[in-house]
Design a protein around this motif. Structure first.
Motif, PDB file in Angstrom:
ATOM      1  N   HIS A   5       0.856  -1.184   0.000  1.00 27.61           N
ATOM      2  CA  HIS A   5       0.000   0.000   0.000  1.00 27.61           C
ATOM      3  C   HIS A   5       0.897   1.240   0.000  1.00 27.61           C
ATOM      4  O   HIS A   5       1.574   1.530   0.986  1.00 27.61           O
ATOM      5  CB  HIS A   5      -0.883  -0.028   1.252  1.00 27.61           C
ATOM      6  N   PHE A  49      -6.830   3.088  -5.211  1.00 27.31           N
ATOM      7  CA  PHE A  49      -7.758   2.960  -4.096  1.00 27.31           C
ATOM      8  C   PHE A  49      -8.246   4.288  -3.529  1.00 27.31           C
ATOM      9  O   PHE A  49      -9.260   4.324  -2.852  1.00 27.31           O
ATOM     10  CB  PHE A  49      -7.102   2.175  -2.941  1.00 27.31           C
ATOM     11  N   ASN A  51      -8.239   7.104  -0.623  1.00 25.18           N
ATOM     12  CA  ASN A  51      -8.121   6.931   0.821  1.00 25.18           C
ATOM     13  C   ASN A  51      -9.511   6.855   1.430  1.00 25.18           C
ATOM     14  O   ASN A  51     -10.451   7.469   0.909  1.00 25.18           O
ATOM     15  CB  ASN A  51      -7.339   8.091   1.456  1.00 25.18           C
ATOM     16  N   PRO A  52      -9.677   6.117   2.525  1.00 30.91           N
ATOM     17  CA  PRO A  52     -11.003   5.971   3.129  1.00 30.91           C
ATOM     18  C   PRO A  52     -11.240   6.999   4.237  1.00 30.91           C
ATOM     19  O   PRO A  52     -10.307   7.468   4.889  1.00 30.91           O
ATOM     20  CB  PRO A  52     -10.940   4.568   3.726  1.00 30.91           C
ATOM     21  N   PHE A  65     -15.917   7.728  -0.945  1.00 26.36           N
ATOM     22  CA  PHE A  65     -14.703   7.403  -0.203  1.00 26.36           C
ATOM     23  C   PHE A  65     -15.006   6.871   1.196  1.00 26.36           C
ATOM     24  O   PHE A  65     -14.093   6.621   1.981  1.00 26.36           O
ATOM     25  CB  PHE A  65     -13.801   8.642  -0.075  1.00 26.36           C
ATOM     26  N   ILE A 104     -15.793   4.472   4.297  1.00 27.81           N
ATOM     27  CA  ILE A 104     -15.035   3.276   4.643  1.00 27.81           C
ATOM     28  C   ILE A 104     -15.733   1.989   4.196  1.00 27.81           C
ATOM     29  O   ILE A 104     -15.058   0.999   3.871  1.00 27.81           O
ATOM     30  CB  ILE A 104     -14.759   3.249   6.172  1.00 27.81           C
ATOM     31  N   TYR A 156     -14.989   1.264   0.514  1.00 32.60           N
ATOM     32  CA  TYR A 156     -13.541   1.069   0.453  1.00 32.60           C
ATOM     33  C   TYR A 156     -13.171  -0.327   0.943  1.00 32.60           C
ATOM     34  O   TYR A 156     -12.368  -1.032   0.320  1.00 32.60           O
ATOM     35  CB  TYR A 156     -12.859   2.133   1.313  1.00 32.60           C
ATOM     36  N   GLN A 202     -13.923  -3.072  -1.552  1.00 26.29           N
ATOM     37  CA  GLN A 202     -12.905  -3.184  -2.589  1.00 26.29           C
ATOM     38  C   GLN A 202     -11.642  -3.835  -2.048  1.00 26.29           C
ATOM     39  O   GLN A 202     -11.016  -4.668  -2.713  1.00 26.29           O
ATOM     40  CB  GLN A 202     -12.571  -1.807  -3.159  1.00 26.29           C
ATOM     41  N   MET A 203     -11.258  -3.480  -0.820  1.00 28.14           N
ATOM     42  CA  MET A 203     -10.046  -4.043  -0.250  1.00 28.14           C
ATOM     43  C   MET A 203     -10.187  -5.548  -0.015  1.00 28.14           C
ATOM     44  O   MET A 203      -9.258  -6.326  -0.295  1.00 28.14           O
ATOM     45  CB  MET A 203      -9.699  -3.334   1.059  1.00 28.14           C
TER      46      MET A 203
END
Length: 338
Positions: free
Chosen positions: A98, A154, A156-157, A320, A322, A325, A328-329
């Motif tokens: 990351h 990505f 940022n969250p 964005f 969390i 996010y 996706q992570m």
């Protein structure tokens, strides 16, 4: 799924610590999360000891790990995470690297050729490079020769706050490290004489910034680094966020301020220009352009313009949040872990 997160201590100041904290907190809802700290600020001997002990802990944990998620910035962080990548590959554990380093490109280009080639090779061993936007994706592809399918943007969250009513007047906020890179002196020079209140908070050249404010006659509230609760309280009462940086990744402070309905006045560096569109959800200024910063802030004294841009800024950062996010992570972790 067993995820081993490796990097600086989550409580360290800066965006990388904030992202690490959010990933650990929300990742625990969907995976077995474990954190190994390999760096924190302090004396050199302490940092070396922590790196060595942390690396040994990583080695011990790898046989019981499905995915390594390692946070990297620049300088020593690159060396530490390159070792982690190679250890993970030795144990046949996939790695998500990351990438957070706003100054990575300049640092990397200043290295001798053999060092650049070694670092590029180490980065290419990672299964996925998670970067902070499409512009950073292009940069890493060109700089390191990573296969395109392995570089994922990505952003940022953030944890989105509930909308709140703003008080009267115009409060301008700067959050970040005081110094030339973030343009803190430019902010002070720009707001001098404007009918706004200014709050600046961060670390770095705090005393120097206070002295400059006194010389300029700017009645600014200049604070040290804020806790998350103090930051949220400040942003809930503010109207404009100013960050005329010379280089950036994708600042957490920018996304958090937009989530609180502040209008961003920012420079289009790093991935900022992918988020903030001039005249649509904020105002773009060039780094070092004090007159441009002043004109942008002055224009936001117009209530109608400020309220329109603030509403658009909040809408922009809702994706964005969390929750999407983390979705996706998790898909990324699963894609590399089989």
């Amino acid at each position: 799924m067993r995820v081993l997160m490796v990097g600086s201590a989550p409580e360290e100041r800066g965006g990388m610590g904030t992202v690490t904290t959010l990933l650990l907190r929300h990742g625990a809802k969907v995976a077995s999360m474990r954190m190994v700290v390999t760096h924190r600020e302090g004396p050199a001997a302490m940092r070396l000891k922590l790196w060595l002990s942390g690396t040994l802990r990583v080695i011990s944990a790898l046989p019981r790990t499905d995915v390594v998620h390692a946070h990297v910035s620049e300088r020593g962080s690159v060396i530490r995470k390159s070792v982690i990548v190679l250890l993970a590959k030795l144990f046949r554990v996939p790695v998500v690297l990351h990438c957070h380093g706003a100054e990575f490109v300049d640092w990397y280009r200043g290295l001798p050729g053999p060092a650049r080639r070694a670092i590029a090779w180490a980065f290419r061993q990672a299964d996925v490079l998670a970067v902070l936007g499409s512009s950073w994706r292009t940069t890493y592809l060109q700089l390191l020769g990573v296969r395109p399918e392995r570089v994922v943007a990505f952003g940022n969250p953030i944890e989105l706050p509930s909308p709140t009513d703003k008080p009267d007047g115009v409060k301008v906020v700067f959050l970040g490290r005081f110094g030339a890179r973030k343009g803190s002196a430019d902010v002070l020079n720009a707001v001098a004489g404007l009918p706004v209140s200014l709050v600046m908070a961060g670390d770095g050249e705090v005393a120097e910034t206070r002295a400059l404010a006194a010389r300029l006659g700017v009645d600014a509230d200049i604070r040290d680094w804020l806790t998350p609760a103090e930051r949220d309280e400040l942003l809930a009462s503010a109207h404009v966020f100013v960050l005329p940086s010379r280089d950036e990744g994708l600042p957490m402070a920018l996304l958090e301020s937009m989530g609180h309905g502040l209008v961003p006045v920012v420079s289009p560096v790093g991935s900022i220009g992918e988020v903030v569109k001039d005249g649509e959800n904020g105002l773009l200024v060039q780094p070092g352009d004090v007159a441009g910063i002043a004109a942008a802030v002055k224009s936001l004294l117009d209530d109608a313009l400020r309220e329109r841009l603030a509403k658009a800024a909040r809408s922009t950062v809702e994706p964005f949040g969390i929750e999407p996010y983390m979705d996706q992570m998790v898909r990324t972790w699963r894609s590399v872990s089989g």
